[in-house]
Design an enzyme around this catalytic site. Structure first.
Site, PDB file in Angstrom:
ATOM      1  N   VAL A 101      17.496 -26.080   0.901  1.00  0.00           N
ATOM      2  CA  VAL A 101      18.773 -26.078   0.210  1.00  0.00           C
ATOM      3  C   VAL A 101      19.844 -26.721   1.099  1.00  0.00           C
ATOM      4  O   VAL A 101      20.032 -26.289   2.242  1.00  0.00           O
ATOM      5  CB  VAL A 101      19.209 -24.635  -0.141  1.00  0.00           C
ATOM      6  CG1 VAL A 101      20.459 -24.644  -1.003  1.00  0.00           C
ATOM      7  CG2 VAL A 101      18.081 -23.873  -0.814  1.00  0.00           C
ATOM      8  N   SER A 102      20.521 -27.746   0.606  1.00  0.00           N
ATOM      9  CA  SER A 102      21.640 -28.375   1.302  1.00  0.00           C
ATOM     10  C   SER A 102      21.200 -28.836   2.702  1.00  0.00           C
ATOM     11  O   SER A 102      20.303 -29.660   2.824  1.00  0.00           O
ATOM     12  CB  SER A 102      22.821 -27.400   1.347  1.00  0.00           C
ATOM     13  OG  SER A 102      24.007 -28.050   1.732  1.00  0.00           O
ATOM     14  N   TRP A 103      21.805 -28.305   3.773  1.00  0.00           N
ATOM     15  CA  TRP A 103      21.385 -28.637   5.146  1.00  0.00           C
ATOM     16  C   TRP A 103      19.894 -28.352   5.318  1.00  0.00           C
ATOM     17  O   TRP A 103      19.168 -29.126   5.938  1.00  0.00           O
ATOM     18  CB  TRP A 103      22.219 -27.816   6.127  1.00  0.00           C
ATOM     19  CG  TRP A 103      21.927 -28.011   7.582  1.00  0.00           C
ATOM     20  CD1 TRP A 103      22.550 -28.876   8.439  1.00  0.00           C
ATOM     21  CD2 TRP A 103      20.960 -27.300   8.368  1.00  0.00           C
ATOM     22  NE1 TRP A 103      22.023 -28.759   9.709  1.00  0.00           N
ATOM     23  CE2 TRP A 103      21.044 -27.798   9.693  1.00  0.00           C
ATOM     24  CE3 TRP A 103      20.023 -26.304   8.096  1.00  0.00           C
ATOM     25  CZ2 TRP A 103      20.252 -27.320  10.731  1.00  0.00           C
ATOM     26  CZ3 TRP A 103      19.218 -25.825   9.125  1.00  0.00           C
ATOM     27  CH2 TRP A 103      19.337 -26.335  10.423  1.00  0.00           C
TER      28      TRP A 103
END
Length: 284
Positions: A101-103
């Site tokens: 997720v994301s980073w």
């Protein structure tokens, strides 16, 4: 009913990692979660609760986050992927499915690329290919550059609609609920995470990720504009793109809708290609 999480702190040559495993059934490949920047593992619990209770789930705090120790020196994504492989060895896991997720989506790409034999399928949520990404608005990125939102709950409540978009724009109670689950390990760990992604990109080797890949994108994501997810789906050979009507944290805010999409992707078994033999030459 799903099993409760089993929490363990593992020591890998002085680096302690806080882990949480929700036990599942052996017929499903376990799912490893790479969380977003500054995010402790408790923040993904609403998403995990929406998944099939038979699915075993592994979550952990990366170095410098939540209950994991903060290293003295910064790290990069390849080193963190290697540390993750060692953690899986310690916990006695072989092959896993991976969601980032994301980073954590950048770390998931690195892990799938560096350890293809250990990553069966890949799910990328609200993430990008790193340095070549089309950035969000400068004001939003500036807010993300500071760990203040993980240290001062009142701050995240104030800025959440601007940085997360989607449901956070419409429901002010979401930010307060999110802030209540945050467990900060301090500023240094956050800065180490920022350093891990500094100058990093996967764009030149995305075509070498051959795992079946599900790319999930929010259509109102101030941090990761949708074009970045389209780029991932285009560059990864076996990828499919699914767009969610929400913001950056759709995995949490739309967990009940997103979890079935992910479960269907993880459970489907693709048919192997049938290689027909060459016909024998006529006349001997």
């Amino acid at each position: 009913m799903p099993q409760p999480f089993i929490f363990r702190t593992v020591d890998l040559d002085g680096q302690t990692l806080r882990t949480a495993v929700r036990p599942g059934k052996p017929h499903l490949t376990p799912l490893l979660i790479f969380n977003g920047i500054g995010a402790n593992l408790e923040l993904v619990f609403p998403f995990v609760a929406a998944l099939d209770p038979d699915l075993e789930v592994i979550a952990f705090d990366v170095p410098g986050v939540g209950g994991s120790s903060t290293p003295n020196r910064p790290y990069r994504f390849p080193g963190l992927a290697k540390l993750t492989a060692r953690m899986l060895d310690y916990l006695d896991y072989g092959q896993v499915n991976v969601i980032g997720v994301s980073w954590g989506g950048a770390l998931a790409q690195q892990f799938a690329y560096d350890y293809p034999e250990r990553c069966k399928k890949l799910v990328l949520a609200a993430t990008a290919a790193g340095a070549v990404m089309v950035p969000g608005k400068p004001k939003v990125l500036w807010m993300m550059a500071s760990p203040r939102r993980y240290i001062q709950p009142s701050h995240v409540i104030r800025i959440a609609p601007m940085i997360y978009g989607g449901s956070f724009r419409r429901d002010p109670t979401l930010a307060a609920s999110h802030a209540a689950k945050v467990r900060s390990a301090g500023k240094l760990g956050y800065y180490w995470q920022l350093f891990a992604g500094l100058g990093w990109t996967s764009i030149h080797w995305l075509h070498k990720i051959h795992q079946p890949t599900l790319v999930l994108a929010g259509d109102d994501d101030p941090l990761i504009p949708l074009i970045n997810m389209r780029l991932l789906a285009w560059r990864i050979p076996n990828a499919q793109l699914h767009i969610i009507d929400d913001g950056h944290l759709f995995l949490i805010t739309r967990a009940e809708a997103v979890a079935p999409i992910i479960m269907k992707f993880l459970e489907e078994e693709r048919q192997r290609a049938v290689m027909h033999p060459q016909p024998a030459p006529l006349g001997g």
